[in-house]
Enzyme design. Structure first.
Site, PDB file in Angstrom:
ATOM      1  N   LYS A 132      -9.130  -0.575  -6.397  1.00  0.00           N
ATOM      2  CA  LYS A 132      -9.300  -0.117  -5.207  1.00  0.00           C
ATOM      3  C   LYS A 132     -10.838   0.719  -5.018  1.00  0.00           C
ATOM      4  O   LYS A 132     -11.148   1.466  -5.817  1.00  0.00           O
ATOM      5  CB  LYS A 132      -8.133   1.059  -4.790  1.00  0.00           C
ATOM      6  CG  LYS A 132      -8.167   1.867  -3.636  1.00  0.00           C
ATOM      7  CD  LYS A 132      -7.550   1.088  -2.469  1.00  0.00           C
ATOM      8  CE  LYS A 132      -7.789   1.827  -1.209  1.00  0.00           C
ATOM      9  NZ  LYS A 132      -6.842   2.338  -0.459  1.00  0.00           N
ATOM     10  N   HIS A 173      -4.979  -0.775   5.666  1.00  0.00           N
ATOM     11  CA  HIS A 173      -4.893   0.056   6.984  1.00  0.00           C
ATOM     12  C   HIS A 173      -5.666  -0.011   8.070  1.00  0.00           C
ATOM     13  O   HIS A 173      -6.254   1.067   8.539  1.00  0.00           O
ATOM     14  CB  HIS A 173      -4.575   1.667   6.455  1.00  0.00           C
ATOM     15  CG  HIS A 173      -5.423   2.218   5.583  1.00  0.00           C
ATOM     16  ND1 HIS A 173      -6.729   2.096   5.786  1.00  0.00           N
ATOM     17  CD2 HIS A 173      -5.063   2.706   4.423  1.00  0.00           C
ATOM     18  CE1 HIS A 173      -7.201   2.690   4.671  1.00  0.00           C
ATOM     19  NE2 HIS A 173      -6.367   3.166   3.838  1.00  0.00           N
ATOM     20  N   ASP A 193       1.275   2.359   3.735  1.00  0.00           N
ATOM     21  CA  ASP A 193       0.279   3.558   3.565  1.00  0.00           C
ATOM     22  C   ASP A 193       1.085   4.887   3.643  1.00  0.00           C
ATOM     23  O   ASP A 193       0.727   5.982   4.031  1.00  0.00           O
ATOM     24  CB  ASP A 193      -1.131   3.625   4.545  1.00  0.00           C
ATOM     25  CG  ASP A 193      -1.952   4.802   3.891  1.00  0.00           C
ATOM     26  OD1 ASP A 193      -1.874   5.088   2.623  1.00  0.00           O
ATOM     27  OD2 ASP A 193      -2.691   5.191   4.878  1.00  0.00           O
ATOM     28  N   HIS A 202       0.892  -1.101   0.029  1.00  0.00           N
ATOM     29  CA  HIS A 202       0.121   0.277   0.279  1.00  0.00           C
ATOM     30  C   HIS A 202       1.039   1.113  -0.048  1.00  0.00           C
ATOM     31  O   HIS A 202       1.320   1.822   1.152  1.00  0.00           O
ATOM     32  CB  HIS A 202      -0.858   0.118   1.349  1.00  0.00           C
ATOM     33  CG  HIS A 202      -1.997   1.100   1.307  1.00  0.00           C
ATOM     34  ND1 HIS A 202      -3.242   0.853   1.189  1.00  0.00           N
ATOM     35  CD2 HIS A 202      -1.887   2.428   0.962  1.00  0.00           C
ATOM     36  CE1 HIS A 202      -3.881   2.052   1.351  1.00  0.00           C
ATOM     37  NE2 HIS A 202      -3.057   3.006   1.061  1.00  0.00           N
ATOM     38  N   HIS A 208       1.271   5.309  -1.746  1.00  0.00           N
ATOM     39  CA  HIS A 208       1.376   6.605  -2.641  1.00  0.00           C
ATOM     40  C   HIS A 208       2.416   7.095  -3.006  1.00  0.00           C
ATOM     41  O   HIS A 208       3.226   7.634  -1.966  1.00  0.00           O
ATOM     42  CB  HIS A 208       0.264   7.518  -1.684  1.00  0.00           C
ATOM     43  CG  HIS A 208      -1.018   6.768  -1.229  1.00  0.00           C
ATOM     44  ND1 HIS A 208      -2.158   6.866  -1.804  1.00  0.00           N
ATOM     45  CD2 HIS A 208      -1.046   6.199  -0.033  1.00  0.00           C
ATOM     46  CE1 HIS A 208      -3.181   6.288  -1.083  1.00  0.00           C
ATOM     47  NE2 HIS A 208      -2.509   6.013  -0.037  1.00  0.00           N
ATOM     48  N   HIS A 256     -10.568   1.036   1.291  1.00  0.00           N
ATOM     49  CA  HIS A 256     -10.556   1.756   2.234  1.00  0.00           C
ATOM     50  C   HIS A 256     -11.731   1.754   3.150  1.00  0.00           C
ATOM     51  O   HIS A 256     -12.943   2.374   2.646  1.00  0.00           O
ATOM     52  CB  HIS A 256     -10.275   3.138   1.759  1.00  0.00           C
ATOM     53  CG  HIS A 256     -10.292   4.488   2.740  1.00  0.00           C
ATOM     54  ND1 HIS A 256      -9.314   4.812   2.964  1.00  0.00           N
ATOM     55  CD2 HIS A 256     -11.244   4.776   3.598  1.00  0.00           C
ATOM     56  CE1 HIS A 256      -9.176   5.832   3.996  1.00  0.00           C
ATOM     57  NE2 HIS A 256     -10.271   5.621   4.364  1.00  0.00           N
TER      58      HIS A 256
END
Ligand code: NCD
Ligand code: ZN
Length: 349
Positions: free
Chosen positions: A103, A178, A252, A17, A19, A140
């Site tokens: 996602k 997460h 994350d 995970h 970004h 999420h």
């Protein structure tokens, strides 16, 4: 895994995970992930989200171009689901390995989720297709509704959305991303399988909500799902220390420019790539659970995604390391998690 005194060698981990953003920020952050991890699952929530194969291929090329050529790092891509996602395109993308997973961002749940899904019932046909082809759905997991307290959003999501979803699609592969609560830990302990796993971040293992307000408000500890009470933090720590195979590494790491963090509406997200693996090893050591470090970091994830386990290894040594205070990006900066702090572990060479 070999461990003697102050050295530990494990199969090279993957981060499930991440970004990376784009352009200038991408160039500055990518090598922190490339240094520690063999592969990373790249989140699609760019300002212009990665919603189709074409965008994904060009984003992947930009990532590869931005990387230090010494690293054999492999970015694995995800598709951002919207009410308008075309099942045929998703299927082609998955079969051609353009996408490893898709996602689900509930509408307005987090950074760049305004194009997210307003109602699960809008994407039933997409989920049916994903279940049929074995394409993982990454979630999420927060119920976003003004009447729900921000601290209860995750637990409410499990009850109201995840559980019914799993009943409708029992063979859909799901990662609850997460996780931050004891309710999620219990849910995964009860129902975890090759169809249901969860990722856990280093910051939710190290911190609880008190830390956000210690000595004044700390905007750099604001992330979503928000940090919870220490009973939840303890449950997460015990989950990883139990060696349960249905939990795995997903940092994350979520960089934001300082100007965007420190604003009237500061962004959610913690940039932890420079320290994530070193934090995980510290926590496993504190929990006297180093024997499970390798499965959490390097084995459980690939098993869930039906991907080979990495061949290379990585050696961590118990030697102090200071985390950079800031990283400059043009006229701005990014402040990493644990900025300026000394960690007990570092990477061998
Ligand atoms: C993430 C981001 O900044 O993209 N922020 C965060 O607080 N974790 C999005 C997300 O994963 O929720
Ligand atoms: Zn994220």
């Amino acid at each position: 895994m070999t461990e003697y005194e102050k050295k530990i060698t494990i199969i090279k981990p993957d981060d499930w995970h991440v970004h990376l953003r784009d352009n200038k920020i991408l160039k500055k952050v990518i090598n922190y992930t490339g240094k520690f991890y063999a592969r990373a699952l790249i989140m699609p929530n760019l300002d212009d989200p990665i919603t189709n194969c074409f965008k994904s291929i060009s984003y992947r090329n930009r990532i590869l171009k931005s990387m230090n050529w010494n690293y054999k790092f492999q970015p694995l891509m995800t598709c951002y689901l919207t009410d308008r996602t075309i099942p045929e395109e998703l299927e082609i993308g998955f079969l051609k390995k353009i996408f490893i997973a898709a996602k689900l961002y509930p509408y307005c749940s987090t950074t760049n989720s305004k194009k997210g899904v307003k109602k699960i019932s809008h994407i039933t046909h997409i989920l049916e297709r994903m279940e049929k082809i074995g394409m993982p759905l990454l979630i999420h997991g927060e119920e976003v509704n003004k009447s729900i307290d921000i601290y209860d959003r995750e637990a409410e999501f499990i009850k109201n959305t995840l559980d019914p979803l799993r009943n409708c699609f029992p063979k859909l592969k799901i990662v609850l991303e997460h996780i931050t609560t004891k309710e999620s830990v219990e849910y995964i302990k009860k129902y975890g399988s090759n169809y249901l796993c969860a990722t856990i971040t280093p910051h939710h293992l190290i911190l609880n909500r008190n830390d956000m307000f210690s000595g004044g408000i700390q905007p750099y500890l604001y992330c979503l799902p928000i940090l919870k009470k220490n009973i939840h933090q303890k449950a997460l720590r015990q989950a990883i220390a139990s060696g349960n195979k249905h939990f795995f590494l997903g940092s994350d790491t979520a960089p934001h420019l300082h100007k965007d963090k420190i604003n009237f509406f500061g962004c959610a997200g913690i940039f932890n790539a420079p320290s994530s693996l070193l934090s995980y090893v510290t926590i496993f050591e504190e929990m006297q659970a180093l024997k499970y470090l390798q499965s959490f970091c390097s084995e459980n994830g690939p098993k869930f995604y039906n991907l080979p386990i990495n061949k290379e290894t990585i050696t961590l040594i118990k030697k102090p390391l200071k985390i950079k205070k800031r990283i400059s990006v043009g006229n701005n900066i990014i402040i990493p998690f644990l900025s300026g702090k000394i960690l007990n572990w570092s990477l061998e060479n």
